[in-house]
Scaffold this motif. Structure first.
Motif, PDB file in Angstrom:
ATOM      1  N   PHE A  75      21.951  62.746  39.363  1.00  0.00           N
ATOM      2  CA  PHE A  75      21.236  61.472  39.207  1.00  0.00           C
ATOM      3  C   PHE A  75      22.175  60.292  39.477  1.00  0.00           C
ATOM      4  O   PHE A  75      21.815  59.350  40.177  1.00  0.00           O
ATOM      5  CB  PHE A  75      20.639  61.358  37.795  1.00  0.00           C
ATOM      6  N   ILE A  76      23.383  60.353  38.942  1.00  0.00           N
ATOM      7  CA  ILE A  76      24.347  59.256  39.130  1.00  0.00           C
ATOM      8  C   ILE A  76      24.696  59.121  40.612  1.00  0.00           C
ATOM      9  O   ILE A  76      24.700  58.015  41.161  1.00  0.00           O
ATOM     10  CB  ILE A  76      25.614  59.476  38.269  1.00  0.00           C
ATOM     11  N   LYS A  77      24.988  60.240  41.275  1.00  0.00           N
ATOM     12  CA  LYS A  77      25.315  60.206  42.707  1.00  0.00           C
ATOM     13  C   LYS A  77      24.160  59.616  43.516  1.00  0.00           C
ATOM     14  O   LYS A  77      24.363  58.750  44.368  1.00  0.00           O
ATOM     15  CB  LYS A  77      25.610  61.622  43.223  1.00  0.00           C
ATOM     16  N   LYS A  78      22.961  60.114  43.261  1.00  0.00           N
ATOM     17  CA  LYS A  78      21.784  59.663  44.004  1.00  0.00           C
ATOM     18  C   LYS A  78      21.532  58.176  43.787  1.00  0.00           C
ATOM     19  O   LYS A  78      21.281  57.419  44.731  1.00  0.00           O
ATOM     20  CB  LYS A  78      20.559  60.488  43.571  1.00  0.00           C
ATOM     21  N   THR A  79      21.637  57.740  42.548  1.00  0.00           N
ATOM     22  CA  THR A  79      21.385  56.336  42.226  1.00  0.00           C
ATOM     23  C   THR A  79      22.456  55.438  42.829  1.00  0.00           C
ATOM     24  O   THR A  79      22.147  54.372  43.366  1.00  0.00           O
ATOM     25  CB  THR A  79      21.288  56.141  40.696  1.00  0.00           C
ATOM     26  N   ALA A  80      23.709  55.852  42.778  1.00  0.00           N
ATOM     27  CA  ALA A  80      24.792  55.069  43.384  1.00  0.00           C
ATOM     28  C   ALA A  80      24.555  54.903  44.885  1.00  0.00           C
ATOM     29  O   ALA A  80      24.752  53.813  45.433  1.00  0.00           O
ATOM     30  CB  ALA A  80      26.141  55.721  43.115  1.00  0.00           C
ATOM     31  N   LEU A  81      24.099  55.964  45.541  1.00  0.00           N
ATOM     32  CA  LEU A  81      23.784  55.878  46.969  1.00  0.00           C
ATOM     33  C   LEU A  81      22.628  54.917  47.225  1.00  0.00           C
ATOM     34  O   LEU A  81      22.694  54.080  48.128  1.00  0.00           O
ATOM     35  CB  LEU A  81      23.432  57.267  47.519  1.00  0.00           C
ATOM     36  N   GLN A  82      21.567  55.044  46.435  1.00  0.00           N
ATOM     37  CA  GLN A  82      20.403  54.169  46.604  1.00  0.00           C
ATOM     38  C   GLN A  82      20.765  52.699  46.392  1.00  0.00           C
ATOM     39  O   GLN A  82      20.242  51.829  47.084  1.00  0.00           O
ATOM     40  CB  GLN A  82      19.291  54.559  45.632  1.00  0.00           C
TER      41      GLN A  82
ATOM     42  N   ARG B 151      18.764  48.826  32.618  1.00  0.00           N
ATOM     43  CA  ARG B 151      18.934  47.828  33.656  1.00  0.00           C
ATOM     44  C   ARG B 151      20.401  47.444  33.778  1.00  0.00           C
ATOM     45  O   ARG B 151      21.184  47.649  32.856  1.00  0.00           O
ATOM     46  CB  ARG B 151      18.069  46.599  33.397  1.00  0.00           C
ATOM     47  N   ILE B 152      20.732  46.875  34.924  1.00  0.00           N
ATOM     48  CA  ILE B 152      22.084  46.373  35.147  1.00  0.00           C
ATOM     49  C   ILE B 152      22.119  44.945  34.640  1.00  0.00           C
ATOM     50  O   ILE B 152      21.263  44.127  34.978  1.00  0.00           O
ATOM     51  CB  ILE B 152      22.482  46.497  36.627  1.00  0.00           C
ATOM     52  N   ILE B 153      23.096  44.641  33.805  1.00  0.00           N
ATOM     53  CA  ILE B 153      23.178  43.372  33.086  1.00  0.00           C
ATOM     54  C   ILE B 153      23.779  42.258  33.936  1.00  0.00           C
ATOM     55  O   ILE B 153      23.412  41.105  33.808  1.00  0.00           O
ATOM     56  CB  ILE B 153      24.022  43.543  31.793  1.00  0.00           C
ATOM     57  N   GLY B 154      24.771  42.575  34.790  1.00  0.00           N
ATOM     58  CA  GLY B 154      25.447  41.518  35.534  1.00  0.00           C
ATOM     59  C   GLY B 154      25.882  41.957  36.913  1.00  0.00           C
ATOM     60  O   GLY B 154      25.696  43.097  37.327  1.00  0.00           O
ATOM     61  N   GLY B 155      26.462  41.016  37.644  1.00  0.00           N
ATOM     62  CA  GLY B 155      26.942  41.306  38.985  1.00  0.00           C
ATOM     63  C   GLY B 155      25.866  41.125  40.026  1.00  0.00           C
ATOM     64  O   GLY B 155      24.807  40.554  39.753  1.00  0.00           O
ATOM     65  N   PHE B 156      26.129  41.631  41.226  1.00  0.00           N
ATOM     66  CA  PHE B 156      25.183  41.404  42.322  1.00  0.00           C
ATOM     67  C   PHE B 156      23.873  42.169  42.149  1.00  0.00           C
ATOM     68  O   PHE B 156      22.883  41.859  42.805  1.00  0.00           O
ATOM     69  CB  PHE B 156      25.830  41.696  43.684  1.00  0.00           C
ATOM     70  N   LEU B 157      23.835  43.133  41.253  1.00  0.00           N
ATOM     71  CA  LEU B 157      22.590  43.865  40.963  1.00  0.00           C
ATOM     72  C   LEU B 157      21.973  43.443  39.621  1.00  0.00           C
ATOM     73  O   LEU B 157      21.128  44.157  39.078  1.00  0.00           O
ATOM     74  CB  LEU B 157      22.850  45.376  40.959  1.00  0.00           C
ATOM     75  N   LYS B 158      22.392  42.298  39.102  1.00  0.00           N
ATOM     76  CA  LYS B 158      21.908  41.819  37.803  1.00  0.00           C
ATOM     77  C   LYS B 158      20.380  41.876  37.732  1.00  0.00           C
ATOM     78  O   LYS B 158      19.687  41.418  38.637  1.00  0.00           O
ATOM     79  CB  LYS B 158      22.370  40.377  37.574  1.00  0.00           C
ATOM     80  N   GLY B 159      19.894  42.477  36.649  1.00  0.00           N
ATOM     81  CA  GLY B 159      18.456  42.573  36.416  1.00  0.00           C
ATOM     82  C   GLY B 159      17.801  43.788  37.049  1.00  0.00           C
ATOM     83  O   GLY B 159      16.635  44.066  36.788  1.00  0.00           O
ATOM     84  N   LYS B 160      18.524  44.531  37.863  1.00  0.00           N
ATOM     85  CA  LYS B 160      17.963  45.704  38.541  1.00  0.00           C
ATOM     86  C   LYS B 160      17.614  46.777  37.518  1.00  0.00           C
ATOM     87  O   LYS B 160      18.443  47.201  36.724  1.00  0.00           O
ATOM     88  CB  LYS B 160      18.987  46.244  39.553  1.00  0.00           C
ATOM     89  N   GLU B 161      16.361  47.179  37.524  1.00  0.00           N
ATOM     90  CA  GLU B 161      15.886  48.248  36.641  1.00  0.00           C
ATOM     91  C   GLU B 161      16.205  49.596  37.272  1.00  0.00           C
ATOM     92  O   GLU B 161      16.011  49.784  38.477  1.00  0.00           O
ATOM     93  CB  GLU B 161      14.381  48.143  36.442  1.00  0.00           C
ATOM     94  N   ILE B 162      16.693  50.501  36.455  1.00  0.00           N
ATOM     95  CA  ILE B 162      16.964  51.869  36.909  1.00  0.00           C
ATOM     96  C   ILE B 162      16.130  52.789  36.030  1.00  0.00           C
ATOM     97  O   ILE B 162      16.283  52.799  34.812  1.00  0.00           O
ATOM     98  CB  ILE B 162      18.459  52.210  36.806  1.00  0.00           C
ATOM     99  N   HIS B 163      15.260  53.520  36.672  1.00  0.00           N
ATOM    100  CA  HIS B 163      14.388  54.421  35.929  1.00  0.00           C
ATOM    101  C   HIS B 163      15.030  55.799  35.879  1.00  0.00           C
ATOM    102  O   HIS B 163      15.178  56.461  36.899  1.00  0.00           O
ATOM    103  CB  HIS B 163      13.002  54.460  36.566  1.00  0.00           C
ATOM    104  N   THR B 164      15.417  56.173  34.683  1.00  0.00           N
ATOM    105  CA  THR B 164      16.088  57.457  34.508  1.00  0.00           C
ATOM    106  C   THR B 164      15.067  58.541  34.178  1.00  0.00           C
ATOM    107  O   THR B 164      14.110  58.295  33.452  1.00  0.00           O
ATOM    108  CB  THR B 164      17.122  57.395  33.364  1.00  0.00           C
ATOM    109  N   PRO B 165      15.299  59.720  34.720  1.00  0.00           N
ATOM    110  CA  PRO B 165      14.465  60.848  34.287  1.00  0.00           C
ATOM    111  C   PRO B 165      14.859  61.194  32.855  1.00  0.00           C
ATOM    112  O   PRO B 165      15.792  60.619  32.296  1.00  0.00           O
ATOM    113  CB  PRO B 165      14.860  61.956  35.261  1.00  0.00           C
TER     114      PRO B 165
END
Length: 180
Positions: A80-87, A2-16
């Motif tokens: 994965f990083i590129k795709k997630t950054a875009l999303q 998950r993202i710990i801080g900033g405007f996406l704080k708490g956002k879960e990222i599901h990694t393959p």
């Protein structure tokens, strides 16, 4: 993850299933608490070496860094990083698919902060701080942060100025100014 801080704080990222060892949330939180007291994220240009899952790059971008370059050789991880950054609409994140040790001597950009989380079995791990600090990549007064196992002690290395430990995760901090 998950993202710990900033405007996406708490956002879960599901990694393959990735062949990476992401920095733990506990260690990320500790590290970014230290960094928040020393830096204005809104003006930082960051280089994330050995990007892995992209967790550190996403964290910097979420906190407002205008430019985050993430270097990752594994094509599955880089995609994965590129795709997630875009999303996540993290336009500040730029992914470079390259071997870090080959990227360092050809990169012409400079950075305020360089974060490196190499594979712990990287043969050059013991000399990685010096390899990075001898390039022109770090801006004056910039810092290198190296994540490493506790079996390494960089306290006598040129440029070393601090170590932080969060559970089994160790971060050593270096400044080019201290190694001149």
């Amino acid at each position: 993850m998950r993202i710990i801080g900033g405007f996406l704080k708490g956002k879960e990222i599901h990694t393959p299933k990735l062949a990476a060892r992401p920095t733990t949330d506990f260690a990320k939180e500790g590290l970014f608490n230290v960094l928040a007291n020393e830096y204005d994220f809104n003006s930082l240009e960051v280089l994330d070496l050995f990007g892995g899952s992209g967790s550190i790059s996403f964290e910097f971008a979420s906190r407002g860094c205008p430019a985050v370059t993430c270097v990752e050789i594994n094509h599955i991880h880089a995609s994965f990083i590129k795709k997630t950054a875009l999303q996540l609409r993290l336009n500040a994140v730029r992914v470079v698919r390259h071997h870090v040790l080959e990227f360092l001597p050809i990169c012409t950009q400079t950075y305020d902060l360089i974060f490196a989380d190499p594979p712990f079995d990287l043969p050059q791990l013991a000399t990685l701080p010096q390899i990075i600090l001898t390039t022109p990549l770090l801006k004056p007064n910039g810092s290198l942060i190296l994540e490493h196992p506790g079996t390494f002690d960089f306290s006598r290395a040129p440029g070393f100025y601090r170590k932080k430990r969060y559970g089994y995760v160790h971060f050593s901090f270096f400044s080019k100014n201290l190694s001149d």
